[in-house]
Design a protein around this motif. Structure first.
Motif, short mmCIF file in Angstrom:
data_model
loop_
_atom_site.label_atom_id
_atom_site.label_comp_id
_atom_site.label_asym_id
_atom_site.label_seq_id
_atom_site.Cartn_x
_atom_site.Cartn_y
_atom_site.Cartn_z
N ALA A 63 18.40 4.75 48.05
CA ALA A 63 18.46 3.69 47.05
C ALA A 63 17.20 2.84 47.16
O ALA A 63 16.82 2.42 48.26
CB ALA A 63 19.70 2.84 47.25
N TRP B 2 24.67 5.43 40.64
CA TRP B 2 24.72 4.10 39.99
C TRP B 2 25.98 3.98 39.12
O TRP B 2 26.70 2.97 39.17
CB TRP B 2 23.46 3.88 39.17
CG TRP B 2 23.48 2.63 38.36
CD1 TRP B 2 23.60 1.34 38.82
CD2 TRP B 2 23.39 2.53 36.93
NE1 TRP B 2 23.58 0.46 37.76
CE2 TRP B 2 23.45 1.16 36.60
CE3 TRP B 2 23.24 3.47 35.91
CZ2 TRP B 2 23.39 0.71 35.28
CZ3 TRP B 2 23.17 3.02 34.59
CH2 TRP B 2 23.24 1.65 34.30
N HIS C 82 21.86 -0.82 40.52
CA HIS C 82 20.78 -0.66 39.53
C HIS C 82 20.43 0.81 39.43
O HIS C 82 20.79 1.62 40.29
CB HIS C 82 19.54 -1.43 39.99
CG HIS C 82 19.10 -1.01 41.37
ND1 HIS C 82 18.30 0.09 41.59
CD2 HIS C 82 19.40 -1.50 42.59
CE1 HIS C 82 18.11 0.25 42.89
NE2 HIS C 82 18.78 -0.70 43.52
N GLN D 202 25.23 1.75 43.97
CA GLN D 202 24.09 0.85 43.97
C GLN D 202 24.16 0.03 42.69
O GLN D 202 24.82 0.41 41.72
CB GLN D 202 22.78 1.61 44.08
CG GLN D 202 22.58 2.75 43.12
CD GLN D 202 21.49 3.69 43.59
OE1 GLN D 202 21.65 4.44 44.55
NE2 GLN D 202 20.36 3.64 42.92
N ALA E 14 11.45 -5.26 45.20
CA ALA E 14 10.29 -5.18 46.10
C ALA E 14 9.00 -5.23 45.30
O ALA E 14 8.89 -4.66 44.20
CB ALA E 14 10.34 -3.89 46.90
N PRO F 192 12.76 1.14 50.17
CA PRO F 192 14.21 1.39 50.11
C PRO F 192 15.03 0.11 50.21
O PRO F 192 14.63 -0.87 50.84
CB PRO F 192 14.46 2.29 51.33
CG PRO F 192 13.13 2.87 51.68
CD PRO F 192 12.14 1.80 51.32
N ASP F 193 16.18 0.15 49.58
CA ASP F 193 17.23 -0.84 49.82
C ASP F 193 18.03 -0.28 50.99
O ASP F 193 18.88 0.61 50.82
CB ASP F 193 18.09 -0.99 48.56
CG ASP F 193 19.25 -1.95 48.74
OD1 ASP F 193 19.66 -2.19 49.89
OD2 ASP F 193 19.77 -2.44 47.72
N TRP F 194 17.76 -0.78 52.18
CA TRP F 194 18.32 -0.15 53.37
C TRP F 194 19.84 -0.25 53.43
O TRP F 194 20.52 0.71 53.83
CB TRP F 194 17.70 -0.76 54.63
CG TRP F 194 16.25 -0.41 54.79
CD1 TRP F 194 15.18 -1.26 54.80
CD2 TRP F 194 15.70 0.90 54.99
NE1 TRP F 194 14.00 -0.58 54.97
CE2 TRP F 194 14.29 0.75 55.10
CE3 TRP F 194 16.25 2.17 55.09
CZ2 TRP F 194 13.43 1.84 55.29
CZ3 TRP F 194 15.40 3.26 55.28
CH2 TRP F 194 14.01 3.09 55.38
N GLU F 195 20.41 -1.37 53.04
CA GLU F 195 21.86 -1.51 53.14
C GLU F 195 22.56 -0.56 52.18
O GLU F 195 23.52 0.12 52.57
CB GLU F 195 22.29 -2.95 52.87
CG GLU F 195 23.81 -3.15 52.87
CD GLU F 195 24.53 -2.52 54.07
OE1 GLU F 195 25.63 -1.97 53.87
OE2 GLU F 195 23.99 -2.55 55.20
N ALA F 196 22.10 -0.49 50.93
CA ALA F 196 22.73 0.44 49.98
C ALA F 196 22.54 1.88 50.44
O ALA F 196 23.44 2.72 50.28
CB ALA F 196 22.15 0.23 48.59
N THR F 197 21.38 2.18 50.99
CA THR F 197 21.10 3.53 51.46
C THR F 197 22.01 3.91 52.62
O THR F 197 22.58 5.00 52.65
CB THR F 197 19.62 3.63 51.88
OG1 THR F 197 18.79 3.43 50.73
CG2 THR F 197 19.31 5.00 52.47
N ASP G 65 14.76 -0.51 46.43
CA ASP G 65 14.87 -1.96 46.29
C ASP G 65 14.18 -2.36 44.99
O ASP G 65 12.95 -2.32 44.89
CB ASP G 65 14.20 -2.66 47.47
CG ASP G 65 14.29 -4.18 47.38
OD1 ASP G 65 14.77 -4.70 46.35
OD2 ASP G 65 13.86 -4.85 48.35
#
Length: 390
Positions: free
Chosen positions: A44, A333, A340, A338, A49, A59-64, A46
């Protein structure tokens, strides 16, 4: 109230599409499965960013990580930092290594059932015809050492650098032999066909897949103690079955065939494939339930679950196949994994409006839109952005 959304058709007309109720898949069965199954998991991005998507990844680390926990909760393994994660197609090696380290830590926190294997390649090395084999070997060794140090099993990825500089089959044998002789644990080899990555055309030293198969099998036979299995991504049922029958004892076939996976996993005459599939990212609940049915000997339920996922998978992976990541992330999505539809590398623009509309229909028919109201709302948003129904 039935959820509905306005979708375009191939003839240029618009239709009001009404969604069906989702299919409810139960929790994983307690009985052990008869197939090892990895899902090649996406990353996922970010969306906030401050990076240029075509030049850098964020990356969106938490969603990933949350998506990886979802896969483990279903009893699926995670194949990390593969092409599904846009490895070498937006995700560079330093970010890939950070991804691997974070995923290994998540797997340890999740528990002993969290299976993970991670891609090691040469993507820190720009492909050029004037590269030496020693440079390719050094790049492979750097990544293999890093993956092992992180605590993950290795998936030995195909190398664009090797494809660019190899003079023939003997160069592939030399490089692979050197790498396999140095790894601590058996690896999963990955033969990624040119339909997934055009830069890998002629891999193993031959444009003809059957001759290339002979080279690959010779390498496996010479190093069978260092090869857990091979993932074959050629989108050819016949080639996978033929290669599977010729593997040395104890070496597994992991299907990477996103067109023909139900029959290849089920197998015939005592021969079958395990799984390492990008489509298992998109159809994870169905895949897990089908594998449970297979383990229980319930072939009718196994086929009933997976049959409607095949048209969806063939659509997501249709040519140009390398753009399949767009469909994988789009479905994540739609299903709320996620917030977005923004992708690493800006790949959200890689598929047409008609392609996304048909993907939506096929996912609905397979019962894979877990919350139809949310899916319809998000689909309507994308359609309006692309000029449909405004």
């Amino acid at each position: 109230m039935t959820s509905q959304v306005i979708l375009p058709r191939a003839d240029g007309a618009l239709e009001t599409y009404r969604l069906s109720p989702p299919r409810r898949f139960g929790p994983p069965a307690s009985a052990p499965r008869t197939r090892i199954a990895y899902s090649a998991a996406h990353v996922a991005a970010d969306p906030l960013a401050d990076v240029n998507p075509w030049l850098a990844s964020a990356p969106d680390w938490e969603a990933t990580m949350a998506f990886r926990r979802h896969l483990w909760s279903l009893g699926l393994g995670v194949a990390e930092a593969m092409d599904t994660a846009q490895r070498g197609m937006g995700l560079d090696w330093p970010t890939s290594l950070e991804l691997i380290r974070r995923s290994v830590a998540e797997a340890r926190s999740f528990g002993p059932g969290a299976l993970i294997a991670s891609g090691a390649g040469t993507d820190q090395l720009a492909p050029r015809p004037d590269l030496t084999l020693d440079q390719v070997i050094a790049a492979y060794e750097e990544q293999c050492a890093a993956v092992e140090a992180a605590g993950s099993r290795i998936i030995l990825m195909a190398s664009r650098a090797l494809a660019a500089c190899a003079k023939g089959p003997q160069d592939y044998a030399h490089v692979c032999g050197r790498i396999l002789s140095g790894v601590r644990e058996p690896v999963i080899l990955h033969w990624l066909g040119e339909m997934f990555d055009p830069a890998l055309a002629g891999y193993w030293g031959h444009d003809d897949h059957w001759r290339a198969m002979d080279v690959c099998l010779d390498i496996i036979a010479a190093h069978a103690d260092k090869v857990d299995g091979i993932k074959v991504s050629l989108l050819s049922e016949d080639k996978e079955i033929a290669m599977r029958a010729r593997l040395p004892a104890g070496v597994r076939m992991y299907t990477g065939d996103d067109f023909n996976y139900p029959a290849l996993i089920a197998g015939a005459d005592g021969q079958f494939s395990h799984a390492l599939l990008g489509i298992f990212d998109a159809i994870a609940p169905a895949a897990a339930a089908a594998l449970d049915a297979l383990a229980a000997g319930d072939m009718e339920t196994y086929r009933d679950i997976l049959a409607p996922t095949v048209p969806l998978s063939r659509h997501i992976f249709r040519a140009p196949t390398r753009f399949y990541k767009t469909g994988i992330v789009f479905l994540a999505w739609l299903n709320g994994f996620q917030a977005h539809f923004t992708m690493v590398g800006g790949q959200e623009s890689a598929r047409s409006t008609l392609h996304l509309a048909e993907l939506f229909r096929l996912a609905d028919r397979a019962g894979l839109l877990s919350d139809p109201e949310r899916a319809a709302e998000r689909m309507a948003l994308v359609m309006r952005q692309r000029g449909v129904g405004v």
